[in-house]
Each structure stands twice: as structure tokens, then as C-alpha cells.
Motif scaffolding. Structure first.
Motif, PDB file in Angstrom:
ATOM      1  N   GLY A 143       0.782  -1.222   0.000  1.00 11.43           N
ATOM      2  CA  GLY A 143       0.000   0.000   0.000  1.00 11.43           C
ATOM      3  C   GLY A 143       0.812   1.269   0.000  1.00 11.43           C
ATOM      4  N   ILE A 144       0.124   2.370   0.300  1.00  9.15           N
ATOM      5  CA  ILE A 144       0.751   3.694   0.254  1.00  9.15           C
ATOM      6  C   ILE A 144       1.774   3.886   1.363  1.00  9.15           C
ATOM      7  CG2 ILE A 144      -1.262   4.730  -0.850  1.00  9.15           C
ATOM      8  CD1 ILE A 144      -1.878   6.037   1.906  1.00  9.15           C
ATOM      9  N   SER A 145       1.795   2.995   2.344  1.00  6.23           N
ATOM     10  CA  SER A 145       2.810   3.077   3.393  1.00  6.23           C
ATOM     11  C   SER A 145       4.217   2.921   2.829  1.00  6.23           C
ATOM     12  CB  SER A 145       2.564   1.993   4.444  1.00  6.23           C
ATOM     13  OG  SER A 145       2.501   0.715   3.841  1.00  6.23           O
ATOM     14  N   LEU A 146       4.343   2.397   1.608  1.00  7.34           N
ATOM     15  CA  LEU A 146       5.651   2.196   0.980  1.00  7.34           C
ATOM     16  C   LEU A 146       5.987   3.275  -0.037  1.00  7.34           C
ATOM     17  CD1 LEU A 146       5.400  -1.657   0.362  1.00  7.34           C
ATOM     18  CD2 LEU A 146       6.255  -0.455   2.388  1.00  7.34           C
ATOM     19  N   ALA A 147       5.148   4.312  -0.123  1.00  2.00           N
ATOM     20  CA  ALA A 147       5.291   5.284  -1.209  1.00  2.00           C
ATOM     21  C   ALA A 147       6.526   6.164  -1.066  1.00  2.00           C
ATOM     22  CB  ALA A 147       4.038   6.148  -1.311  1.00  2.00           C
ATOM     23  N   SER A 148       6.759   6.718   0.124  1.00  2.00           N
ATOM     24  CA  SER A 148       7.862   7.667   0.248  1.00  2.00           C
ATOM     25  C   SER A 148       8.145   7.973   1.704  1.00  2.00           C
ATOM     26  CB  SER A 148       7.535   8.981  -0.484  1.00  2.00           C
ATOM     27  OG  SER A 148       6.411   9.603   0.109  1.00  2.00           O
ATOM     28  N   GLY A 149       9.310   8.577   1.948  1.00  2.00           N
ATOM     29  CA  GLY A 149       9.623   9.142   3.256  1.00  2.00           C
ATOM     30  C   GLY A 149      10.174   8.158   4.260  1.00  2.00           C
ATOM     31  N   PRO A 150      10.479   8.675   5.458  1.00  2.00           N
ATOM     32  CA  PRO A 150      11.057   7.847   6.514  1.00  2.00           C
ATOM     33  C   PRO A 150      10.180   6.666   6.925  1.00  2.00           C
ATOM     34  CG  PRO A 150      11.339  10.173   7.020  1.00  2.00           C
ATOM     35  CD  PRO A 150      10.425  10.106   5.839  1.00  2.00           C
ATOM     36  N   SER A 151       8.848   6.830   6.862  1.00  2.00           N
ATOM     37  CA  SER A 151       7.976   5.717   7.241  1.00  2.00           C
ATOM     38  C   SER A 151       8.114   4.555   6.267  1.00  2.00           C
ATOM     39  CB  SER A 151       6.523   6.181   7.328  1.00  2.00           C
ATOM     40  OG  SER A 151       6.091   6.752   6.107  1.00  2.00           O
ATOM     41  N   ALA A 152       8.228   4.864   4.979  1.00  2.00           N
ATOM     42  CA  ALA A 152       8.445   3.808   3.989  1.00  2.00           C
ATOM     43  C   ALA A 152       9.791   3.123   4.229  1.00  2.00           C
ATOM     44  CB  ALA A 152       8.387   4.386   2.580  1.00  2.00           C
ATOM     45  N   ASP A 153      10.803   3.918   4.571  1.00  2.00           N
ATOM     46  CA  ASP A 153      12.114   3.350   4.891  1.00  2.00           C
ATOM     47  C   ASP A 153      12.016   2.419   6.105  1.00  2.00           C
ATOM     48  OD1 ASP A 153      13.218   4.834   2.838  1.00  2.00           O
ATOM     49  OD2 ASP A 153      13.872   6.463   4.152  1.00  2.00           O
ATOM     50  N   ALA A 154      11.177   2.793   7.076  1.00  2.00           N
ATOM     51  CA  ALA A 154      11.023   1.970   8.274  1.00  2.00           C
ATOM     52  C   ALA A 154      10.378   0.629   7.946  1.00  2.00           C
ATOM     53  CB  ALA A 154      10.194   2.717   9.316  1.00  2.00           C
ATOM     54  N   PHE A 155       9.337   0.637   7.112  1.00  2.00           N
ATOM     55  CA  PHE A 155       8.715  -0.630   6.727  1.00  2.00           C
ATOM     56  C   PHE A 155       9.694  -1.491   5.930  1.00  2.00           C
ATOM     57  CE2 PHE A 155       4.621   1.711   7.389  1.00  2.00           C
ATOM     58  CZ  PHE A 155       4.081   0.843   8.330  1.00  2.00           C
ATOM     59  N   GLN A 156      10.481  -0.864   5.070  1.00  2.00           N
ATOM     60  CA  GLN A 156      11.485  -1.619   4.331  1.00  2.00           C
ATOM     61  C   GLN A 156      12.508  -2.234   5.285  1.00  2.00           C
ATOM     62  OE1 GLN A 156      13.697   0.633   1.415  1.00  2.00           O
ATOM     63  NE2 GLN A 156      14.708  -1.167   0.571  1.00  2.00           N
ATOM     64  N   ALA A 157      12.915  -1.479   6.298  1.00  2.00           N
ATOM     65  CA  ALA A 157      13.870  -1.992   7.276  1.00  2.00           C
ATOM     66  C   ALA A 157      13.287  -3.177   8.045  1.00  2.00           C
ATOM     67  CB  ALA A 157      14.271  -0.882   8.246  1.00  2.00           C
ATOM     68  N   LEU A 158      11.992  -3.123   8.345  1.00  2.00           N
ATOM     69  CA  LEU A 158      11.357  -4.233   9.059  1.00  2.00           C
ATOM     70  C   LEU A 158      11.367  -5.491   8.202  1.00  2.00           C
ATOM     71  CD1 LEU A 158       9.811  -5.290  11.520  1.00  2.00           C
ATOM     72  CD2 LEU A 158       7.697  -4.416  10.461  1.00  2.00           C
ATOM     73  N   LEU A 159      11.020  -5.366   6.928  1.00  2.00           N
ATOM     74  CA  LEU A 159      11.046  -6.530   6.047  1.00  2.00           C
ATOM     75  C   LEU A 159      12.473  -7.071   5.918  1.00  2.00           C
ATOM     76  CD1 LEU A 159       9.159  -7.029   2.713  1.00  2.00           C
ATOM     77  CD2 LEU A 159      11.569  -7.622   2.892  1.00  2.00           C
ATOM     78  N   THR A 160      13.430  -6.172   5.764  1.00  2.00           N
ATOM     79  CA  THR A 160      14.825  -6.597   5.635  1.00  2.00           C
ATOM     80  C   THR A 160      15.290  -7.329   6.886  1.00  2.00           C
ATOM     81  OG1 THR A 160      15.283  -4.712   4.178  1.00  2.00           O
ATOM     82  CG2 THR A 160      17.178  -5.782   5.208  1.00  2.00           C
ATOM     83  N   ARG A 161      14.882  -6.832   8.038  1.00  2.00           N
ATOM     84  CA  ARG A 161      15.289  -7.440   9.310  1.00  2.00           C
ATOM     85  C   ARG A 161      14.678  -8.812   9.523  1.00  2.00           C
ATOM     86  NH1 ARG A 161      13.190  -4.604  14.662  1.00  2.00           N
ATOM     87  NH2 ARG A 161      11.567  -6.199  14.475  1.00  2.00           N
ATOM     88  N   GLU A 162      13.410  -8.962   9.152  1.00  2.00           N
ATOM     89  CA  GLU A 162      12.674 -10.179   9.484  1.00  2.00           C
ATOM     90  C   GLU A 162      12.559 -11.179   8.337  1.00  2.00           C
ATOM     91  OE1 GLU A 162      11.772 -10.756  12.502  1.00  2.00           O
ATOM     92  OE2 GLU A 162      12.145  -8.753  13.331  1.00  2.00           O
ATOM     93  N   GLY A 163      12.844 -10.730   7.109  1.00  2.00           N
ATOM     94  CA  GLY A 163      12.560 -11.567   5.949  1.00  2.00           C
ATOM     95  C   GLY A 163      13.395 -12.823   5.829  1.00  2.00           C
ATOM     96  N   SER A 164      14.504 -12.907   6.507  1.00  2.00           N
ATOM     97  CA  SER A 164      15.343 -14.102   6.388  1.00  2.00           C
ATOM     98  C   SER A 164      14.827 -15.258   7.231  1.00  2.00           C
ATOM     99  CB  SER A 164      16.790 -13.774   6.797  1.00  2.00           C
ATOM    100  OG  SER A 164      16.852 -13.367   8.152  1.00  2.00           O
TER     101      SER A 164
END
Length: 306
Positions: free
Chosen positions: A127-148
Motif C-alpha cells: 500500500g501507500i505506506s511504501l510510497a515515500s519518506g522515513p515511514s516507507a524506509d522503516a517498513f522496508q527496514a522491518l522486512l529486511t530485518r525479518e525476511g530471512s
């Protein structure tokens, strides 16, 4: 637990007053919120992670989540306004105008990410939570941290009017897709992200970058699931369409609930997914979406309704 990570907002849906005036009515919504609600109604016992405002609209969002048995224990409650999305319907299709500046959603930072309990075995993003800004970076960091270690799914659910920097957005989404076990895209989103080409070829290109399962929806036609070695198509169920709000979000929930039911919602389970389980998941998604489009607003079915 399937933890749904992304936006919750208020959809301002067009209505007509008893005096014949055009008006907007507030409904709890957001792509990831809708998927969480649908999972709750399918008795999947999901959780939801996103900053939820302490304002009156935030209270409405929490009430709706609790009403569908969705846990919000991991969601912070900042003193910031709720995102509003004004919806316009044309021939049954929705377009959106967002009011999101300084909202609860945009307040999220990587430092705010919680430690996840062992009960979380899968995460959904989009969704739009991934569109831009620090919040999108935070969701990306969460996926990167937990995705393995945990199963992950992403549906970008692209809204071009909400994207400020296309190049940065595409780079973020492609990086997140490569780390996700499941990627779901509409045919329009697929070509917006990946360019022109045959759907099957574009899906396989995503798989070559690391994804195990790619799901492509084509509106009234149906949905196709692609793995490295398998291709499964399931047609949409024929219903009288009222509107399409939340259809894709409900489809996602049906897929995830089906994989959970069949013990396949894990990294190893998705990597070794059988054709039978893939077909079952697509059919479950299609059944759920058919109910949602047959009634106004994002109103996904309960398991009993299926």
C-alpha cells in the motif's frame, strides 16, 4: 500470527444525503488495514502494525480492528492526525485523493520498530505506506530485518498520484520484492513497475531476483500464480459488481489464509508449494474478492459466508 504492516486510514466515500446533496462518509480503510480485517474475518488471528492516531478517526480504526479480532498490541498511538483518502468512483473503479501530511502514518521511523514475538510467523506489507519518506524506509527496514527467518508477502498496490519520486519508489519496491517470498501485483502494477512485456516473462524476471511465488491479478479475468516451475490460473467468480474497493486486499487475505490452513505459510512451505495448494490459495482469494466487490466499500467476507 500474520502481522500486517502498513497503512490504516479513513476512506471518505461518496454518498448522497436525503436532501440530494453530494457528501462523503468516513469508512475505516487502507490497503493493509483491509487485508488485516479480511484475515480476521477468515479466523486467521492476525495482527496489525502501523502508528494509529489517538484522534477520533484513530479510535474508529482501532474499534474496527478489534471488531474483526485483529490484534493492535504492536501499534503505537501517536498524537498526529489520521490519513484521509477521498474516493471517487467511476464505472465501479476507485480513484483517490490523499491528505497525509504530518499524519500518524508518516510519523513512523526505524527506531520505532518493535521486537516481534515468536508468535509472528509471517508478515504482509504493501500500500501507500511504501510510497515515500522515513515511514516507507522503516517498513522496508522491518522486512529486511525479518525476511530471512519469517515468511513475507508484499503487494505494492500502486497509487501513482501518491508517489513523489518514481525512481526511488521503484528501487524500494524492487528491493523489497526480491526479499519477499510472495509478490502480488495487478497486471497494471506489474507493467508500471517492470515495463512492457508478456506477463509470464515479467513474473519470471521477478522470481529470478529472489521471489518464490508471484501472483498476478487481471481484474474480472482472474489471477495467475507463478513459481519457478509452475503456472496456475484461476478465473474470477462472476458476480454483480457494486464497486472494487478492497478487492485486491481481500484477495491477499484469502491467499494467506489458505496457505495458513494448509500448513504452507512458511519460507520452506512457500518454496516447496505444490500445484494443488497454489490452486487452492488462488481460488480462496478469488472467492473472497468476489464477495467484496458484490457490496459497497471494503467489506470482506467472514469464513462462514464463503
Amino acid at each position: 500470527m500474520i502481522l500486517c504492516c502498513g497503512e490504516a486510514l479513513i476512506d471518505m466515500l461518496p454518498r448522497e444525503t436525503t436532501a440530494g446533496e453530494q457528501a462523503f462518509a468516513p469508512y475505516a480503510g487502507g490497503a493493509v488495514f483491509n487485508t488485516a480485517i479480511a484475515l480476521g474475518r477468515l479466523e486467521a488471528k492476525p495482527g496489525f502494525f502501523c502508528p494509529l492516531s489517538s484522534d477520533l478517526f484513530g479510535e474508529l480504526l482501532v474499534e474496527k480492528l478489534h471488531g474483526s479480532d485483529v490484534s493492535v498490541d504492536l501499534s503505537p498511538r501517536p498524537d498526529a492526525p489520521t490519513t484521509l483518502a477521498f474516493v471517487r468512483l467511476q464505472d465501479g473503479h476507485a480513484t483517490y485523493t490523499f491528505y497525509d501530511e504530518n499524519s500518524a502514518l508518516t510519523s513512523l521511523r526505524e527506531a520505532d520498530l518493535p521486537s516481534l514475538p515468536d508468535s509472528v510467523d509471517a508478515l504482509f506489507f504493501g500500500g501507500i505506506s511504501l510510497a515515500s519518506g522515513p515511514s516507507a524506509d522503516a517498513f522496508q527496514a522491518l522486512l529486511t530485518r525479518e525476511g530471512s527467518t519469517r515468511a513475507t508477502m508484499i503487494d505494492p498496490n500502486i497509487r501513482p498520484s501518491f508517489i513523489k519520486d518514481r525512481a526511488s519508489f521503484v528501487a524500494r519496491i524492487q528491493a523489497m520484492m526480491s526479499l519477499s517470498d510472495i509478490v502480488k501485483l495487478s497486471d497494471e502494477d506489474l507493467q508500471w513497475l517492470e515495463g512492457d512485456g508478456e506477463i509470464a516473462d515479467l513474473a519470471q524476471a521477478i522470481i529470478a531476483r529472489g521471489t518464490k511465488l508471484v501472483l498476478i491479478t487481471e481484474g474480472a479475468k482472474g489471477a495467475t500464480g507463478y513459481t519457478k516451475d509452475t503456472r496456475v490460473f484461476v478465473p474470477s467468480q462472476k458476480v454483480e459488481v457494486v464497486d472494487t474497493v478492497g478487492a485486491g486486499d481481500t484477495f491477499n487475505a484469502g491467499v494467506l489464509a489458505s496457505l495458513q490452513d494448509n500448513g504452507a505459510l512458511s519460507k520452506s512451505g512457500i518454496a516447496a508449494l505444490s500445484k494443488e495448494h497454489l490452486e487452492h490459495a488462488l481460488a480462496m482469494g478469488a472467492r473472497c474478492a468476489a464477495v467484496t466487490v458484490s457490496r459497497a466499500g471494503a467489506n470482506p467476507p467472514t469464513r462462514a459466508e464463503l
